[in-house]
Design a protein around this motif. Structure first.
Motif, PDB file in Angstrom:
ATOM      1  N   LYS A   7       0.834  -1.206   0.000  1.00 55.29           N
ATOM      2  CA  LYS A   7       0.000   0.000   0.000  1.00 55.29           C
ATOM      3  C   LYS A   7       0.867   1.254   0.000  1.00 55.29           C
ATOM      4  CE  LYS A   7      -3.902   2.096   2.443  1.00 55.29           C
ATOM      5  NZ  LYS A   7      -4.776   2.288   1.320  1.00 55.29           N
ATOM      6  N   ALA A   8       1.947   1.237   0.772  1.00 52.25           N
ATOM      7  CA  ALA A   8       2.857   2.390   0.809  1.00 52.25           C
ATOM      8  C   ALA A   8       3.479   2.630  -0.564  1.00 52.25           C
ATOM      9  CB  ALA A   8       3.938   2.170   1.862  1.00 52.25           C
ATOM     10  N   ILE A   9       3.846   1.565  -1.260  1.00 46.91           N
ATOM     11  CA  ILE A   9       4.415   1.701  -2.609  1.00 46.91           C
ATOM     12  C   ILE A   9       3.362   2.263  -3.561  1.00 46.91           C
ATOM     13  CG2 ILE A   9       5.247   0.381  -4.611  1.00 46.91           C
ATOM     14  CD1 ILE A   9       6.709  -1.436  -2.570  1.00 46.91           C
ATOM     15  N   LEU A  10       2.142   1.756  -3.471  1.00 46.61           N
ATOM     16  CA  LEU A  10       1.057   2.242  -4.325  1.00 46.61           C
ATOM     17  C   LEU A  10       0.831   3.742  -4.139  1.00 46.61           C
ATOM     18  CD1 LEU A  10      -1.395   1.798  -6.214  1.00 46.61           C
ATOM     19  CD2 LEU A  10      -2.703   1.181  -4.183  1.00 46.61           C
ATOM     20  N   GLU A  11       0.886   4.202  -2.893  1.00 48.23           N
ATOM     21  CA  GLU A  11       0.595   5.601  -2.587  1.00 48.23           C
ATOM     22  C   GLU A  11       1.805   6.519  -2.721  1.00 48.23           C
ATOM     23  OE1 GLU A  11      -1.081   5.176   1.321  1.00 48.23           O
ATOM     24  OE2 GLU A  11      -3.042   4.597   0.514  1.00 48.23           O
ATOM     25  N   SER A  12       2.977   5.954  -2.921  1.00 51.59           N
ATOM     26  CA  SER A  12       4.199   6.752  -2.994  1.00 51.59           C
ATOM     27  C   SER A  12       4.273   7.548  -4.298  1.00 51.59           C
ATOM     28  CB  SER A  12       5.419   5.832  -2.906  1.00 51.59           C
ATOM     29  OG  SER A  12       6.605   6.580  -3.111  1.00 51.59           O
ATOM     30  N   PRO A  13       4.738   8.790  -4.222  1.00 53.96           N
ATOM     31  CA  PRO A  13       4.945   9.562  -5.455  1.00 53.96           C
ATOM     32  C   PRO A  13       6.194   9.083  -6.207  1.00 53.96           C
ATOM     33  CG  PRO A  13       5.641  10.834  -3.564  1.00 53.96           C
ATOM     34  CD  PRO A  13       5.028   9.571  -3.033  1.00 53.96           C
ATOM     35  N   ASP A  14       7.037   8.307  -5.532  1.00 49.84           N
ATOM     36  CA  ASP A  14       8.257   7.780  -6.144  1.00 49.84           C
ATOM     37  C   ASP A  14       7.957   6.525  -6.951  1.00 49.84           C
ATOM     38  OD1 ASP A  14       9.796   9.778  -4.879  1.00 49.84           O
ATOM     39  OD2 ASP A  14       9.925   8.549  -3.059  1.00 49.84           O
ATOM     40  N   MET A  15       8.807   6.254  -7.910  1.00 48.93           N
ATOM     41  CA  MET A  15       8.689   5.053  -8.716  1.00 48.93           C
ATOM     42  C   MET A  15       9.509   3.958  -8.031  1.00 48.93           C
ATOM     43  SD  MET A  15       9.261   5.151 -12.723  1.00 48.93           S
ATOM     44  CE  MET A  15       8.700   3.922 -13.800  1.00 48.93           C
ATOM     45  N   ILE A  16       8.840   2.955  -7.484  1.00 47.71           N
ATOM     46  CA  ILE A  16       9.509   1.884  -6.756  1.00 47.71           C
ATOM     47  C   ILE A  16       9.308   0.584  -7.527  1.00 47.71           C
ATOM     48  CG2 ILE A  16       9.587   0.621  -4.576  1.00 47.71           C
ATOM     49  CD1 ILE A  16       8.428   3.215  -3.267  1.00 47.71           C
ATOM     50  N   ALA A  17      10.416  -0.063  -7.862  1.00 41.93           N
ATOM     51  CA  ALA A  17      10.363  -1.292  -8.658  1.00 41.93           C
ATOM     52  C   ALA A  17       9.827  -2.453  -7.825  1.00 41.93           C
ATOM     53  CB  ALA A  17      11.743  -1.628  -9.196  1.00 41.93           C
ATOM     54  N   VAL A  18       8.831  -3.139  -8.398  1.00 37.34           N
ATOM     55  CA  VAL A  18       8.241  -4.314  -7.761  1.00 37.34           C
ATOM     56  C   VAL A  18       8.197  -5.426  -8.802  1.00 37.34           C
ATOM     57  CG1 VAL A  18       6.163  -5.248  -6.673  1.00 37.34           C
ATOM     58  CG2 VAL A  18       6.844  -2.893  -6.212  1.00 37.34           C
ATOM     59  N   LYS A  19       8.470  -6.650  -8.344  1.00 32.39           N
ATOM     60  CA  LYS A  19       8.444  -7.791  -9.251  1.00 32.39           C
ATOM     61  C   LYS A  19       7.569  -8.903  -8.687  1.00 32.39           C
ATOM     62  CE  LYS A  19      12.733  -6.971 -11.620  1.00 32.39           C
ATOM     63  NZ  LYS A  19      13.870  -7.571 -12.281  1.00 32.39           N
ATOM     64  N   LEU A  20       6.985  -9.669  -9.612  1.00 28.71           N
ATOM     65  CA  LEU A  20       6.217 -10.858  -9.295  1.00 28.71           C
ATOM     66  C   LEU A  20       6.873 -11.999 -10.062  1.00 28.71           C
ATOM     67  CD1 LEU A  20       3.721 -12.417  -8.216  1.00 28.71           C
ATOM     68  CD2 LEU A  20       2.534 -11.700 -10.292  1.00 28.71           C
ATOM     69  N   GLU A  21       7.508 -12.892  -9.343  1.00 29.39           N
ATOM     70  CA  GLU A  21       8.208 -14.019  -9.966  1.00 29.39           C
ATOM     71  C   GLU A  21       9.174 -13.555 -11.052  1.00 29.39           C
ATOM     72  OE1 GLU A  21       4.986 -16.577 -11.120  1.00 29.39           O
ATOM     73  OE2 GLU A  21       4.490 -17.021  -9.032  1.00 29.39           O
ATOM     74  N   GLY A  22       9.904 -12.494 -10.768  1.00 30.76           N
ATOM     75  CA  GLY A  22      10.920 -11.979 -11.676  1.00 30.76           C
ATOM     76  C   GLY A  22      10.422 -11.021 -12.737  1.00 30.76           C
ATOM     77  N   GLU A  23       9.104 -10.883 -12.875  1.00 26.21           N
ATOM     78  CA  GLU A  23       8.523  -9.983 -13.880  1.00 26.21           C
ATOM     79  C   GLU A  23       8.175  -8.640 -13.231  1.00 26.21           C
ATOM     80  OE1 GLU A  23       7.895 -10.426 -17.223  1.00 26.21           O
ATOM     81  OE2 GLU A  23       9.003 -12.297 -17.031  1.00 26.21           O
ATOM     82  N   ALA A  54       2.460 -11.311  -0.415  1.00 25.81           N
ATOM     83  CA  ALA A  54       3.687 -12.034  -0.053  1.00 25.81           C
ATOM     84  C   ALA A  54       4.459 -12.493  -1.296  1.00 25.81           C
ATOM     85  CB  ALA A  54       3.351 -13.226   0.830  1.00 25.81           C
ATOM     86  N   ARG A  55       3.791 -12.597  -2.439  1.00 24.99           N
ATOM     87  CA  ARG A  55       4.453 -13.006  -3.675  1.00 24.99           C
ATOM     88  C   ARG A  55       5.200 -11.860  -4.360  1.00 24.99           C
ATOM     89  NH1 ARG A  55       0.397 -15.823  -7.532  1.00 24.99           N
ATOM     90  NH2 ARG A  55       2.323 -16.114  -8.714  1.00 24.99           N
ATOM     91  N   LEU A  56       4.972 -10.634  -3.906  1.00 24.87           N
ATOM     92  CA  LEU A  56       5.606  -9.469  -4.511  1.00 24.87           C
ATOM     93  C   LEU A  56       6.952  -9.204  -3.862  1.00 24.87           C
ATOM     94  CD1 LEU A  56       2.511  -7.114  -4.651  1.00 24.87           C
ATOM     95  CD2 LEU A  56       3.416  -8.546  -6.486  1.00 24.87           C
ATOM     96  N   GLU A  57       7.913  -8.783  -4.692  1.00 24.82           N
ATOM     97  CA  GLU A  57       9.250  -8.462  -4.212  1.00 24.82           C
ATOM     98  C   GLU A  57       9.607  -7.038  -4.611  1.00 24.82           C
ATOM     99  OE1 GLU A  57      12.033 -11.220  -5.852  1.00 24.82           O
ATOM    100  OE2 GLU A  57      11.035 -12.949  -4.985  1.00 24.82           O
ATOM    101  N   GLU A  58      10.140  -6.292  -3.671  1.00 24.41           N
ATOM    102  CA  GLU A  58      10.614  -4.943  -3.948  1.00 24.41           C
ATOM    103  C   GLU A  58      12.048  -5.059  -4.445  1.00 24.41           C
ATOM    104  OE1 GLU A  58      11.099  -0.704  -1.602  1.00 24.41           O
ATOM    105  OE2 GLU A  58      10.060  -2.359  -0.647  1.00 24.41           O
ATOM    106  N   LYS A  59      12.344  -4.406  -5.570  1.00 24.01           N
ATOM    107  CA  LYS A  59      13.699  -4.486  -6.136  1.00 24.01           C
ATOM    108  C   LYS A  59      14.342  -3.139  -6.153  1.00 24.01           C
ATOM    109  CE  LYS A  59      14.024  -8.794  -6.828  1.00 24.01           C
ATOM    110  NZ  LYS A  59      14.966  -9.575  -6.119  1.00 24.01           N
TER     111      LYS A  59
END
Length: 59
Positions: A7-23, A54-59
């Motif tokens: 939720k914090a990433i969704l609401e952030s004005p910054d672009m934060i990389a998130v991956k699901l199984e490497g994608e 839990a399947r999401l990874e912050e990169k």
């Protein structure tokens, strides 16, 4: 990741990389009660999935 971080990433004005199984994905919605997130996979807006945060990874 946990639902609160998603939720914090969704609401952030910054672009934060998130991956699901490497994608790379974009978080579109977070269901805090069920720890689920709706994400757009890649650059295709029609390619969305609802997954456990839990399947999401912050990169």
């Amino acid at each position: 990741m946990d639902a609160q971080r998603a939720k914090a990433i969704l609401e952030s004005p910054d672009m934060i990389a998130v991956k699901l199984e490497g994608e790379p994905v974009w978080i579109e919605h977070v269901d805090m009660e069920n720890s689920m997130a709706t994400v757009q996979v890649g650059t295709n807006p029609g390619n969305t999935q609802t997954v456990k945060t839990a399947r999401l990874e912050e990169k």
